[in-house]
Design an enzyme around this catalytic site. Sequence first.
Site, PDB file in Angstrom:
ATOM      1  N   THR A 155       0.877  -1.185   0.000  1.00  0.00           N
ATOM      2  CA  THR A 155       0.000   0.000   0.000  1.00  0.00           C
ATOM      3  C   THR A 155       0.912   1.231   0.000  1.00  0.00           C
ATOM      4  O   THR A 155       1.369   1.692   1.054  1.00  0.00           O
ATOM      5  CB  THR A 155      -0.898   0.006   1.255  1.00  0.00           C
ATOM      6  OG1 THR A 155      -0.101  -0.366   2.376  1.00  0.00           O
ATOM      7  CG2 THR A 155      -2.054  -0.942   1.135  1.00  0.00           C
ATOM      8  N   SER A 164      14.677  -8.572  17.778  1.00  0.00           N
ATOM      9  CA  SER A 164      13.877  -8.503  19.009  1.00  0.00           C
ATOM     10  C   SER A 164      13.957  -7.126  19.648  1.00  0.00           C
ATOM     11  O   SER A 164      14.976  -6.450  19.564  1.00  0.00           O
ATOM     12  CB  SER A 164      14.351  -9.542  20.031  1.00  0.00           C
ATOM     13  OG  SER A 164      13.584  -9.397  21.218  1.00  0.00           O
ATOM     14  N   LYS A 179      16.280 -16.824  17.285  1.00  0.00           N
ATOM     15  CA  LYS A 179      15.180 -15.916  17.637  1.00  0.00           C
ATOM     16  C   LYS A 179      13.993 -16.694  18.195  1.00  0.00           C
ATOM     17  O   LYS A 179      13.334 -16.263  19.152  1.00  0.00           O
ATOM     18  CB  LYS A 179      14.750 -15.081  16.423  1.00  0.00           C
ATOM     19  CG  LYS A 179      13.536 -14.170  16.690  1.00  0.00           C
ATOM     20  CD  LYS A 179      13.798 -13.212  17.825  1.00  0.00           C
ATOM     21  CE  LYS A 179      12.782 -12.143  18.105  1.00  0.00           C
ATOM     22  NZ  LYS A 179      11.378 -12.362  18.029  1.00  0.00           N
ATOM     23  N   HIS A 233      14.797 -17.534  21.679  1.00  0.00           N
ATOM     24  CA  HIS A 233      14.626 -16.296  22.463  1.00  0.00           C
ATOM     25  C   HIS A 233      13.162 -16.144  22.859  1.00  0.00           C
ATOM     26  O   HIS A 233      12.829 -15.865  24.019  1.00  0.00           O
ATOM     27  CB  HIS A 233      15.082 -15.081  21.638  1.00  0.00           C
ATOM     28  CG  HIS A 233      14.625 -13.764  22.198  1.00  0.00           C
ATOM     29  ND1 HIS A 233      13.316 -13.303  22.055  1.00  0.00           N
ATOM     30  CD2 HIS A 233      15.264 -12.823  22.936  1.00  0.00           C
ATOM     31  CE1 HIS A 233      13.185 -12.144  22.674  1.00  0.00           C
ATOM     32  NE2 HIS A 233      14.351 -11.821  23.213  1.00  0.00           N
ATOM     33  N   ASN A 234      12.277 -16.340  21.904  1.00  0.00           N
ATOM     34  CA  ASN A 234      10.854 -16.166  22.201  1.00  0.00           C
ATOM     35  C   ASN A 234      10.339 -17.245  23.147  1.00  0.00           C
ATOM     36  O   ASN A 234       9.508 -16.966  24.013  1.00  0.00           O
ATOM     37  CB  ASN A 234      10.042 -16.162  20.904  1.00  0.00           C
ATOM     38  CG  ASN A 234      10.096 -14.819  20.208  1.00  0.00           C
ATOM     39  OD1 ASN A 234      11.067 -14.083  20.357  1.00  0.00           O
ATOM     40  ND2 ASN A 234       9.087 -14.490  19.452  1.00  0.00           N
ATOM     41  N   GLU A 258      11.329 -16.166  26.396  1.00  0.00           N
ATOM     42  CA  GLU A 258      10.442 -15.029  26.734  1.00  0.00           C
ATOM     43  C   GLU A 258       9.112 -15.554  27.305  1.00  0.00           C
ATOM     44  O   GLU A 258       8.624 -15.054  28.329  1.00  0.00           O
ATOM     45  CB  GLU A 258      10.217 -14.213  25.455  1.00  0.00           C
ATOM     46  CG  GLU A 258       9.210 -13.099  25.528  1.00  0.00           C
ATOM     47  CD  GLU A 258       8.997 -12.475  24.132  1.00  0.00           C
ATOM     48  OE1 GLU A 258       9.982 -12.073  23.479  1.00  0.00           O
ATOM     49  OE2 GLU A 258       7.834 -12.416  23.684  1.00  0.00           O
TER      50      GLU A 258
END
Length: 482
Positions: free
Chosen positions: A38, A131, A185, A188-189, A192
């Site tokens: 867009t 992150s 990653k 990492h999550n 988390e």
Amino acid sequence: MSDTGLCDLAVVGLGVMGGNLARNFASRGLRVAGYQRTVEHAHALAAAHPEAHLRVASSLAELVGMLERPRRIVLMVNAGPAVDSVLDQLDPLLEDGDIVVDGGNSLYTDTDRRVARAEARPWRFVGMGVSGGAEGALLGPSIMPGGDRYAWERLRHPLEAIAARSPSGVCVTYCGRGSAGHFVKMVHNGIEYGDMQLIAEVASLMREGMGWPWGQVADTFAGWNRGELESYLIEITADILRAPDPQNPGALLIDAILDRAGQKGTGKWTVVAAAEHGVPIPTIAAAVDARLLSAAKDLRERAEAALRPSRGVVQGVSPDDLRDALYAAKIASYTQGFALLQAASEARDYGTNLAEIARIWTGGCIIRAAFLERIRASFAPASRPSGPEGSERPELLVLAPDFAADVARRLPGWRRVVAAAAAAGHPIPGLAASLAWFDTLTRSRGSASLIQAQRDYFGSHTYERVDAPGVFVHTEWPRSSQ
Ligand code: 6PG
């Protein structure tokens, strides 16, 4: 922009994360081109932030033409088919040495597929975790690139320019070959998820189990944030618990929030990947399960009404016990996460440096914490005292001497919290799963002998004797009935 009038790099996908990352690059003196399907949105972003001098392209072909060679194009589009769709469109436009970076939360197996695709093409591909949420993207995220090493060398300067800085250094490093960046990653999550679950359990125990007002809970977390638990998630917890409800003067916002947790999938992926790599991660699994159960609000309401379990006051637990339980369970959770990284690095030939991963998580990312510097030191042989024993990397984080001592010191409080919460009927799946993991890990003779016997009884699956490990035997078990 260089003398040629061309841009240094491009960002495709200018949503909150992509837009902020583009502005971050620009704030470091890089000339940035941007593209968004867009196009009006891209122009609106450029107009709202004139200082970024964002050059908006109205097509990917135009975008590619705006860039210095070899081109550097960072995709910040939704993980999944959108990434493949942009790659399909870019593929005929790219030339030898051009670099495409996927900066979304992509599933690592999708990244494997894209790495293989790029290997057959002249352009290069990097799967990169980012992150730190929207604010991190703008002011300094933790960045986890992996894949093509040549490409990393050409990305290093701009990524180091925008990454967070902590006392341990710049929060970006090459995470390893193939899909290593997205795997790191993902873990990492997962960590988390574990941290958030453990914090929520302890806060709920204080409030529901011990009857503390939220203000006292917030003050306690704020105090912990000045000690060894210092971390972004503990810090924001104290802020959250003090926030007033804008729609209800005198009330706190936390009490107005429905107890149904969302999830986009990275925690679940971590659990699946761990099972596939044969690494137990019960703290993270408990966190994912707890989110699933939280989402089943109607079912929980019916179950509570039908079963009416007794729920009492949590007795005999001190604030220090709660802190110790949280800290020890956190050590358990990080041990599991790093064990998964290690196993994946070996199985998938990533070549991931665990000390470096701990280092780049000390700043910028959601799990940033003082504690990660200690993890870095435990995994970095050079920084530990020399000597044949002190210089070996620990097999598991919890076996590193200072973490082992830490857990031993906190074990009595951890047990008191788990036992008292269970006795009073308060759910603490993360704290309890972590303790069960610790007790199972530290018991050299476990309960699996019986499981092996049962497998052999009903399925002739064989078992090993303690006096002949490695030799698989079958027994015709005496049966009480046919
Ligand atoms: C980060 C976050 C970020 C995001 C996740 C969590 O590192 O900046 O982890 O990636 O917040 O998508 O998502 P869910 O909790 O919705 O799974």
